[in-house]
Design an enzyme around this catalytic site. Structure first.
Site, PDB file in Angstrom:
ATOM      1  N   ARG A  35       0.829  -1.215   0.000  1.00  0.00           N
ATOM      2  CA  ARG A  35       0.000   0.000   0.000  1.00  0.00           C
ATOM      3  C   ARG A  35       0.861   1.262   0.000  1.00  0.00           C
ATOM      4  O   ARG A  35       0.468   2.284  -0.583  1.00  0.00           O
ATOM      5  CB  ARG A  35      -0.946  -0.012   1.199  1.00  0.00           C
ATOM      6  CG  ARG A  35      -2.066  -1.022   1.035  1.00  0.00           C
ATOM      7  CD  ARG A  35      -3.000  -1.055   2.218  1.00  0.00           C
ATOM      8  NE  ARG A  35      -4.162  -1.898   1.939  1.00  0.00           N
ATOM      9  CZ  ARG A  35      -5.113  -2.158   2.820  1.00  0.00           C
ATOM     10  NH1 ARG A  35      -5.054  -1.642   4.030  1.00  0.00           N
ATOM     11  NH2 ARG A  35      -6.129  -2.924   2.490  1.00  0.00           N
ATOM     12  N   LYS A 221     -18.798 -17.989   3.188  1.00  0.00           N
ATOM     13  CA  LYS A 221     -20.251 -17.966   3.334  1.00  0.00           C
ATOM     14  C   LYS A 221     -20.986 -17.400   2.118  1.00  0.00           C
ATOM     15  O   LYS A 221     -20.592 -16.376   1.575  1.00  0.00           O
ATOM     16  CB  LYS A 221     -20.625 -17.142   4.573  1.00  0.00           C
ATOM     17  CG  LYS A 221     -20.156 -17.780   5.879  1.00  0.00           C
ATOM     18  CD  LYS A 221     -20.573 -16.939   7.071  1.00  0.00           C
ATOM     19  CE  LYS A 221     -20.180 -17.634   8.375  1.00  0.00           C
ATOM     20  NZ  LYS A 221     -20.576 -16.820   9.551  1.00  0.00           N
ATOM     21  N   GLY A 377      -9.165  -8.728   0.153  1.00  0.00           N
ATOM     22  CA  GLY A 377      -7.981  -8.924   0.986  1.00  0.00           C
ATOM     23  C   GLY A 377      -7.351 -10.298   0.905  1.00  0.00           C
ATOM     24  O   GLY A 377      -6.139 -10.432   0.737  1.00  0.00           O
ATOM     25  N   GLY A 400     -13.430  -4.290   1.214  1.00  0.00           N
ATOM     26  CA  GLY A 400     -14.848  -3.939   1.275  1.00  0.00           C
ATOM     27  C   GLY A 400     -15.243  -2.946   0.211  1.00  0.00           C
ATOM     28  O   GLY A 400     -16.348  -3.016  -0.351  1.00  0.00           O
TER      29      GLY A 400
END
Length: 419
Positions: A35, A221, A377, A400
């Site tokens: 980053r 999930k 991620g 996200g």
């Protein structure tokens, strides 16, 4: 609209929202420079254009102000190494010292503010409320933070002449430094190169993909991926669903999944996804076999089994050998590839071979002309772990933010610049 390429930075102070939320070891050393390196082109563009730079970022999730475990002071040496110049450090964001340093900043100089999240005003959420606080107390605390947030934003804006948002990883947060501060620079706000490149790469995949377009979605999930699965089904030609989601799909069709991750409340959703894919002519691929383990550890006993016939006491931890072959075949047939989420527990080496096989196949397809975007991620961590990040077309820095943008949600940090 001004862009970083057409703006005249001569004599201007640019406050840049970067994403320096980087991993640190116990000694406070940066263990992954990705980053920080990503932000370098934007910073250099300002400096080479005759401007000076004020960097602001968050680090972690401090529960209280001035928790030095989360101080950005620790990462100054890594930023200096990446930039090849000295970086001045202000010990806060709001004090007179930070204001003085910003005022005295000369062209070519760089300074960094302390962790934005040392201030409740950054996120706009009250801190330190008693657990048994009444609704009235909570409401009053929230109003107080919102009121002081305006002063916080004004103070940050007062340091600079131009605002640049280059933190895609936080663009989905309506925080002071990503969504609110831009309003105070109506004619002097823009995206940095990280943001610009992220949006271009994602738009290229979602809006103008070369076909066949394949999405590979992993993760544990169905419930956390349902929105993006449904949105992508209106765009893709092929869809690979892997990871823990596999066992919900298998159980929804009457399969036995042992003690694998499974969401019985998502059975109807899983069956509806299979029906929708069939109706739309989408090739939906699930792992037909799995590597199963009798324990969730490096020392577990393992063997291969059909994904829909896993014995009691065993759980699926990776895709099996047949799935590796079928996934590779589908990946090599695609011209545009979006990968979000590993297909196994890649953090444990013994369970990482399936995710590695997917990564290798994407690299192979890319070498033959496919456009590949890896985001989220865990997927990014996987390609970095395997040393393959430079062999795919684009690696997104957003987790996200990437998912929400792909779901069609307007990101506050993007909207603030565009309006």
């Amino acid at each position: 609209m001004n862009t970083i390429d057409n703006y005249d930075f001569r004599g201007k102070r640019a406050i840049i929202r970067v994403d320096f939320n980087v991993p640190l070891d116990e000694q406070g050393n940066v263990t992954d420079m990705t980053r920080i390196r990503a932000a370098v082109p934007t910073i250099r563009k300002v400096l080479e254009g005759g401007g000076s730079v004020i960097l602001m970022s968050h680090l972690g999730r401090p529960k209280k102000n001035n928790d030095m475990k989360y101080s950005l002071r620790q990462i100054v040496p890594a930023v200096e190494q990446a930039l090849g110049c000295k970086v001045l450090f202000a010990g806060d964001c709001m004090g007179e010292e930070a204001a003085r340093m910003a005022r005295e900043l000369k062209p070519g100089e760089v300074m960094m503010l302390e962790n934005l999240r040392f201030y409740a005003e950054e996120e706009g959420k009250p801190r330190g409320l008693a657990e048994d606080a009444s609704e009235e107390e909570k409401s009053a605390a929230k109003k107080a933070v919102k009121a002081s947030q305006k002063e916080f934003v004004k103070k940050l804006a007062s340091y600079a002449d131009v605002y640049i948002n280059d933190a895609f990883g936080t663009a989905h947060r309506a925080h002071a430094s990503t969504a609110l501060i831009a309003d105070l620079f109506p004619n002097d706000k823009m995206f940095g190169y990280v943001m610009e490149n992220e949006l271009k790469a994602i738009d290229k995949v979602l809006d103008a993909p070369q076909r066949p377009f394949l999405a590979i979605l992993g993760g544990s999930k169905v419930s956390t991926k349902i929105t993006i699965i449904e949105r992508l089904m209106d765009k893709v030609d092929k869809l690979i669903l892997g990871g823990g989601m596999t066992y919900t799909f298998m159980a929804a069709q009457g399969g036995k999944v042992g003690r694998s991750i499974c969401e019985p409340d998502q059975f109807d959703t899983a069956r509806a996804i299979l029906e929708k894919a069939k109706a739309k002519g989408i090739e939906l691929v699930l792992a037909q076999d799995a590597l199963i383990a009798d324990d969730f550890s490096e020392h577990a006993n393992t063997r291969q089994a059909p994904s829909n016939d896993i014995p009691d006491g065993w759980e699926g931890v990776d895709i099996g050998e047949e799935a590796k072959r079928s996934f590779r075949e589908v990946i090599l047939s695609a011209k545009t590839i979006l990968w979000n989420g590993p297909v196994g527990v890649f953090e444990i080496d013994k369970f990482a071979t399936g995710t590695r096989a997917v990564a290798d196949a994407i690299v192979e397809a890319t070498a033959h002309g496919a456009y590949s975007l890896v985001g989220g991620g865990d997927s990014v961590a996987a390609v970095n772990k395997f040393g393959l990040a430079d062999k795919v077309s684009y690696v997104s820095t957003g987790g996200g933010a990437l998912l929400e943008y792909m779901e069609g949600i307007e990101l506050p940090g993007v909207a603030a610049i565009r309006k």
